[in-house]
Design a protein around this motif. Structure first.
Motif, PDB file in Angstrom:
ATOM      1  N   GLU A  84      85.061  26.260  72.752  1.00  0.00           N
ATOM      2  CA  GLU A  84      85.050  26.166  74.824  1.00  0.00           C
ATOM      3  C   GLU A  84      85.072  26.998  75.860  1.00  0.00           C
ATOM      4  O   GLU A  84      84.426  27.346  76.851  1.00  0.00           O
ATOM      5  CB  GLU A  84      84.754  24.636  74.691  1.00  0.00           C
ATOM      6  N   GLN A 129      80.688  18.048  83.827  1.00  0.00           N
ATOM      7  CA  GLN A 129      80.372  18.320  82.443  1.00  0.00           C
ATOM      8  C   GLN A 129      80.530  17.446  81.130  1.00  0.00           C
ATOM      9  O   GLN A 129      81.657  17.394  81.341  1.00  0.00           O
ATOM     10  CB  GLN A 129      80.833  20.153  81.909  1.00  0.00           C
ATOM     11  N   ARG A 160      82.146  29.567  82.006  1.00  0.00           N
ATOM     12  CA  ARG A 160      81.875  29.490  80.346  1.00  0.00           C
ATOM     13  C   ARG A 160      80.458  29.209  80.802  1.00  0.00           C
ATOM     14  O   ARG A 160      80.343  28.593  81.574  1.00  0.00           O
ATOM     15  CB  ARG A 160      83.192  28.517  79.778  1.00  0.00           C
ATOM     16  N   ASP A 177      88.992  23.493  73.190  1.00  0.00           N
ATOM     17  CA  ASP A 177      88.845  23.668  72.700  1.00  0.00           C
ATOM     18  C   ASP A 177      88.996  24.740  72.631  1.00  0.00           C
ATOM     19  O   ASP A 177      87.547  25.394  73.423  1.00  0.00           O
ATOM     20  CB  ASP A 177      87.507  23.032  71.826  1.00  0.00           C
ATOM     21  N   ARG A 208      86.572  16.592  75.790  1.00  0.00           N
ATOM     22  CA  ARG A 208      86.403  17.324  74.217  1.00  0.00           C
ATOM     23  C   ARG A 208      86.441  18.686  74.706  1.00  0.00           C
ATOM     24  O   ARG A 208      85.717  19.444  73.907  1.00  0.00           O
ATOM     25  CB  ARG A 208      84.310  16.583  74.456  1.00  0.00           C
ATOM     26  N   PHE A 209      86.371  19.224  76.003  1.00  0.00           N
ATOM     27  CA  PHE A 209      86.195  20.410  75.931  1.00  0.00           C
ATOM     28  C   PHE A 209      86.966  21.143  75.383  1.00  0.00           C
ATOM     29  O   PHE A 209      87.783  22.448  75.979  1.00  0.00           O
ATOM     30  CB  PHE A 209      86.042  21.058  77.650  1.00  0.00           C
ATOM     31  N   SER A 266      84.524  16.603  80.988  1.00  0.00           N
ATOM     32  CA  SER A 266      85.286  15.742  79.774  1.00  0.00           C
ATOM     33  C   SER A 266      85.951  16.268  78.460  1.00  0.00           C
ATOM     34  O   SER A 266      86.601  17.437  78.544  1.00  0.00           O
ATOM     35  CB  SER A 266      83.942  15.636  78.640  1.00  0.00           C
ATOM     36  N   ARG A 318      80.505  17.616  76.863  1.00  0.00           N
ATOM     37  CA  ARG A 318      80.033  18.644  75.376  1.00  0.00           C
ATOM     38  C   ARG A 318      78.300  18.067  75.343  1.00  0.00           C
ATOM     39  O   ARG A 318      78.156  16.454  75.155  1.00  0.00           O
ATOM     40  CB  ARG A 318      81.222  18.106  74.245  1.00  0.00           C
TER      41      ARG A 318
END
Lengths: 421, 421
Positions: free
Chosen positions: A381, B418, B108, A378, A375-376, A373, B420
């Motif tokens: 993250e 993956q 991670r 960051d 959204r990672f 995603s 979030r």
């Protein structure tokens, strides 16, 4: 309020103190820097009443001036916000110190040994909105990376920021560091920003945090390098060879996990060979979450969506709105991205080795992903431990900027008396 | 000559072609890039007559316009200069390709794998003086690092540069690369420079090479990041614990190996405890080489030198002139350096572990050395294989800039679907 000449003089004085302090800080040990961060945390904890009282002045003025609820919310220093600031300082103290790291040291035929040493940038100027917790955030990251900081927060937070500045100063004094290491600009005059971004003799880099208009204005007027974040027009491309279960989850998460963030997906690209299989299912999931869909003509033939215009491809919605385009191939997807992306973050969903590798290599964005995603994208993250912002620039720091992004590398040469022939 | 609007339009067209070509180049293999470099070398070799003929036009015009001997010398494309250009292309072809290198790839807690991939900057604009060999130098470094190049040489070299451009185009065509990969600006109008440095949509970074005035003007007007080289006010500090034999050799070499270069020493700092032992011997060696000495009052008490003014500490002589100051301590030497250095290159001569380590850590210059001549601050001596210039900036590239300095790093994320939480 100071007049314009006085603001210039005041900022020059701030600059001179920052420059002098930056030399002390660059020569300070990790232990001293951490002691200052810990002392700041204690000072915040000991001054909760002061912080609440001063913050209430800002909140009262904000209410009087008709600030909207979201702005007031970001302005508030609640006990929980203060806990977060204290915790943040302790976390930054626990991070490894990037400064002094020596890499690539190797001998040259001349006999000299050449390598690189990581060093602070010097003086960092941070310009941000009326969020007083950013004052501590920015101060801690600059201090840990060995940089003197000049912090200019929004004028609505001036009383809160002055109270926080007292805690910062107490922390610096406790650790024996000069107060010039972190300075909160004490005037709310806008001329202070103009002065700060045009004094390369005292400021090495500017990090503006805020709306796009502010950042563009600062970048355009600055005579100092700017590490900046502009748009986040992020794409997910569902390839012909995508695992559709992964594609569904990623496309849903990238859009709906949070709407107002720069790493949210704004445009979904779907390969035409899988559009029928995935789009209707995704459309109903988006509808359930209240996401408005705007699609190309092929999309609109498959699902209930408004017809997208060219503007939709170029818009960062930061809202429950999604543009969808059906594309003929990986190449068409990459062409669309090259034309419309803000080069922030793009992700391909595919099980195909060669196409994944091509996307990873050829897409020119600060973060490029396979099967994850957007959204990672960051700093936390990515394991940076902290984040001063996400850069959409290409030179220096790209993508999430942590402590390392606030440093540079100098060359070091170790010799035994070598001279050039 | 084009009018100003036409120059803007012409440069925008150059920019559009460069931007498009940069995408092709970023996706090209090392083999293709090397093939283009080798083909350019062959084209230069096959067109020696054309190059000589066109260069003669520039030389004739230069003589007519009263260019001085040094400028005419740099303008000349002798058979030896052409040999050098051909050899340079082959050397750059032999260098490792920095692009695509993946580093720091690690897992991670979320399960994603995060790392960095080295990528071209995109489009590089290079502005330089009337030295036609720089055209090939700049073209080869940009091409090998995967960047499209827009090259703007001095107007006195326009015929030579156009002839070289033909050879470059032939090389690109032979390798199947678009001609937009390397474009030599075809107009000598100064407005072309103004356009080039203000089109961030087409140009990612500007590298100006030339006099300080030119570079300052470009930096001040640019709306695009600039990698620049300003002064080289370099220092050697002879510490109290110096090996005086090493000190003598380094101080002599750093000043007299070449005078007109940015990494030559301009100020010698000598600890007062060794001044009597080293200065008279150095002074007679400098005198023998014809170096004019300007010293502080303590220096003048020990050797025959003109009394230095404050201006001497702040001057890059680029000539057989040396400023000398006797200082009381390492701290005093570092204070002098912090005040007057251009942060290019400084060297300490010492056998003392702790003082050497302090100097290395605390002096904030692009190259910091122990027991080596400042003349080593050079891309070839550092093993970069090539050098587009030496940066005195702090962000992005610092010190000698080779292929790596023309690249950036993007983040890559490898996942298995993956999202979030």
């Amino acid at each position: 309020m100071l007049d314009k000449v006085s603001v210039q003089e005041y900022m020059a004085q701030v600059g001179i103190e920052a420059r002098a302090a930056s030399r002390v800080l660059a020569a300070s040990t990790t232990g001293v820097k951490n002691a200052a961060l810990q002392a700041m945390a204690r000072a915040l904890d000991a001054n909760r009443d002061l912080l609440a009282r001063e913050n209430e002045k800002d909140l009262a003025a904000g209410r009087e001036n008709g600030l909207d609820a979201a702005l007031l919310d970001r302005l508030a220093l609640t006990p929980k916000t203060i806990d977060g600031m204290i915790e943040g300082l302790r976390q930054v103290a626990a991070l490894p110190d990037p400064c002094g790291e020596i890499t690539d040291l190797s001998f040259r035929p001349s006999g000299i040994q050449v390598g690189k040493m990581r060093v602070p940038l010097g003086v960092v100027g941070i310009i941000y909105e009326s969020r007083p917790n950013v004052t501590i955030d920015a101060a801690s990251l600059c201090l840990k990376s060995g940089n003197a900081a000049i912090l200019r927060g929004g004028k609505e937070a001036i009383h809160s920021n002055r109270a926080i500045a007292q805690c910062i100063e107490q922390g610096l004094a406790d650790a024996g560091l000069p107060l010039g290491c972190v300075q909160v600009v004490q005037t709310t005059d806008r001329a202070a920003v103009g002065a700060m971004i045009t004094m390369p003799e005292y400021v090495d880099v500017i990090v503006p945090r805020g709306g796009k208009g502010l950042i563009e204005r600062i970048s355009s007027d600055a005579k100092v390098p700017v590490i900046k974040h502009l748009d986040g027009i992020c794409h997910v491309y569902i390839d012909a060879k995508a695992d559709l279960e992964k594609a569904f989850n990623i496309a849903l998460n990238a859009k709906t996990h949070r709407y107002g963030v720069c790493n949210a997906m704004e445009t979904l690209l779907v390969d035409e060979s899988v559009a029928t299989a995935i789009l209707p299912r995704l459309a109903s999931a988006y509808k359930e979450k209240g996401v408005e869909l705007r699609g190309c003509d092929k999309t609109c033939a498959l699902i209930d969506a408004k017809l997208a215009t060219r503007d939709d491809w170029a818009t960062e919605y930061l809202a429950p709105v999604l543009a969808i385009r059906v594309v003929a191939s990986l190449e068409a997807a990459m062409d669309h991205i090259a034309q419309y992306s803000s080069q922030h973050t793009e992700s391909i969903v595919t099980e195909d080795y060669t196409r994944g590798r091509r996307f990873l290599t050829e897409v020119d964005s600060s973060s490029v992903m396979i099967n994850a995603s957007t959204r990672f994208a960051d700093g936390f993250e990515y394991g940076l431990g902290a984040e001063i912002g996400i850069s959409t620039d290409k030179i220096h720091a790209r993508g999430p900027v942590g402590l390392e992004g606030l440093t540079s590398q100098k060359w070091i040469v170790l010799g035994d008396g070598q001279i050039r022939d």
